[in-house]
Design a protein around this motif. Structure first.
Motif, mmCIF file in Angstrom:
data_model
loop_
_atom_site.group_PDB
_atom_site.id
_atom_site.type_symbol
_atom_site.label_atom_id
_atom_site.label_comp_id
_atom_site.label_asym_id
_atom_site.label_seq_id
_atom_site.Cartn_x
_atom_site.Cartn_y
_atom_site.Cartn_z
ATOM 1 N N ASP A 154 0.834 -1.199 0.000
ATOM 2 C CA ASP A 154 0.000 0.000 0.000
ATOM 3 C C ASP A 154 0.875 1.257 0.000
ATOM 4 O O ASP A 154 0.842 2.059 0.935
ATOM 5 C CB ASP A 154 -0.922 -0.011 1.214
ATOM 6 C CG ASP A 154 -1.971 1.098 1.150
ATOM 7 O OD1 ASP A 154 -2.223 1.599 0.041
ATOM 8 O OD2 ASP A 154 -2.523 1.454 2.206
ATOM 9 N N ALA A 155 1.691 1.407 -1.046
ATOM 10 C CA ALA A 155 2.566 2.569 -1.174
ATOM 11 C C ALA A 155 3.050 2.642 -2.615
ATOM 12 O O ALA A 155 3.130 1.616 -3.307
ATOM 13 C CB ALA A 155 3.750 2.481 -0.219
ATOM 14 N N ARG A 156 3.378 3.855 -3.064
ATOM 15 C CA ARG A 156 3.913 4.039 -4.415
ATOM 16 C C ARG A 156 5.115 4.986 -4.346
ATOM 17 O O ARG A 156 5.021 6.158 -4.759
ATOM 18 C CB ARG A 156 2.842 4.605 -5.345
ATOM 19 C CG ARG A 156 1.721 3.627 -5.636
ATOM 20 C CD ARG A 156 0.604 4.270 -6.433
ATOM 21 N NE ARG A 156 1.004 4.622 -7.780
ATOM 22 C CZ ARG A 156 0.961 3.768 -8.805
ATOM 23 N NH1 ARG A 156 0.583 2.527 -8.618
ATOM 24 N NH2 ARG A 156 1.306 4.165 -10.002
ATOM 25 N N PRO A 157 6.255 4.512 -3.842
ATOM 26 C CA PRO A 157 7.445 5.366 -3.828
ATOM 27 C C PRO A 157 7.813 5.780 -5.256
ATOM 28 O O PRO A 157 7.464 5.105 -6.231
ATOM 29 C CB PRO A 157 8.523 4.450 -3.237
ATOM 30 C CG PRO A 157 7.779 3.337 -2.571
ATOM 31 C CD PRO A 157 6.507 3.172 -3.323
ATOM 32 N N ASP A 158 8.526 6.892 -5.376
ATOM 33 C CA ASP A 158 8.933 7.383 -6.688
ATOM 34 C C ASP A 158 9.796 6.349 -7.408
ATOM 35 O O ASP A 158 10.542 5.592 -6.780
ATOM 36 C CB ASP A 158 9.732 8.678 -6.560
ATOM 37 C CG ASP A 158 8.879 9.834 -6.061
ATOM 38 O OD1 ASP A 158 7.642 9.765 -6.211
ATOM 39 O OD2 ASP A 158 9.458 10.799 -5.526
ATOM 40 N N LEU A 159 9.714 6.335 -8.744
ATOM 41 C CA LEU A 159 10.614 5.497 -9.526
ATOM 42 C C LEU A 159 12.050 5.917 -9.237
ATOM 43 O O LEU A 159 12.361 7.101 -9.189
ATOM 44 C CB LEU A 159 10.322 5.643 -11.024
ATOM 45 C CG LEU A 159 8.945 5.166 -11.492
ATOM 46 C CD1 LEU A 159 8.796 5.419 -12.976
ATOM 47 C CD2 LEU A 159 8.735 3.701 -11.179
ATOM 48 N N GLY A 160 12.906 4.947 -9.029
ATOM 49 C CA GLY A 160 14.289 5.235 -8.700
ATOM 50 C C GLY A 160 14.561 5.320 -7.213
ATOM 51 O O GLY A 160 15.721 5.372 -6.799
#
Length: 199
Positions: A154-160
């Motif tokens: 349940d999270a969407r950290p930034d790409l990279g």
């Protein structure tokens, strides 16, 4: 035409280690747009991308390549089918990229273990995911390979972004519906990779 950024001279040529590798991936331009790409050639210092979307010389670009990882660089020129990039990373990161490329070339030549391509669902799918801000969330392994994993979390950290999956450091390479895909900083060794593995 924008001036090239410091350390990315337009006369820079691909180094002698450049290989004609065809690796699929994605890249991000300064505005945040994400686009699909494929490499025509690749070395720790230089990449030539095939893509329908061209950037501008001097623009910074972040590239994710399957089984290679995240690369940062500056666009040095455009071609009819894409553009060229001077890779601008630390010496330590460049050494890791070189090792990954050696592994990739060996695999392409049939010298790496065939099981390195296998994706498995381990017996223990529950895992803790530590985010860049230090928060820790429960997650579930959708599947796992020697070089990365798909996670329901349940999270969407930034790409990279760097996250910790169990005890393994990893880089976020894709956003999934209900989760993320990550590439491990250090791939599993063939002898330790099986359905009993615990992250």
């Amino acid at each position: 035409m924008p001036a090239l950024r410091e350390g990315s001279a337009s006369t820079r040529q691909p180094d002698a280690r450049t290989s004609a590798l065809r690796v699929v991936g994605r890249f991000l331009l300064p505005g945040g747009e994400e686009h699909a790409c494929e490499t025509r050639a690749l070395s720790p210092d230089h990449a030539e991308l095939i893509t329908a979307v061209q950037g501008l010389p001097g623009d910074g670009v972040t590239i994710y390549l399957d089984n290679i990882g995240v690369l940062s660089g500056v666009i040095t020129g455009v071609t009819p089918s894409g553009f060229s990039v001077a890779i601008t990373v630390s010496a330590e990161r460049r050494a890791r990229i070189a090792a990954r490329l050696d592994w990739y070339v060996a695999r392409a030549r049939g010298k790496a273990e065939q099981r390195s391509d296998v994706r498995i669902v381990p017996a223990a799918t529950a895992v803790r995911v530590r985010l860049p801000d230090g928060d820790e969330l429960p997650g579930r392994l959708i599947d796992l390979s020697m070089t990365g994993a798909a996670l329901a979390v349940d999270a969407r950290p930034d790409l990279g972004a760097t996250v910790t999956v169990g005890k393994r450091f990893a880089t976020v390479v894709r956003h999934l519906d209900g989760g993320i895909a990550v590439a491990f900083k250090l791939p599993f060794r063939p002898e330790t990779f099986n359905e009993s593995v615990v992250l």
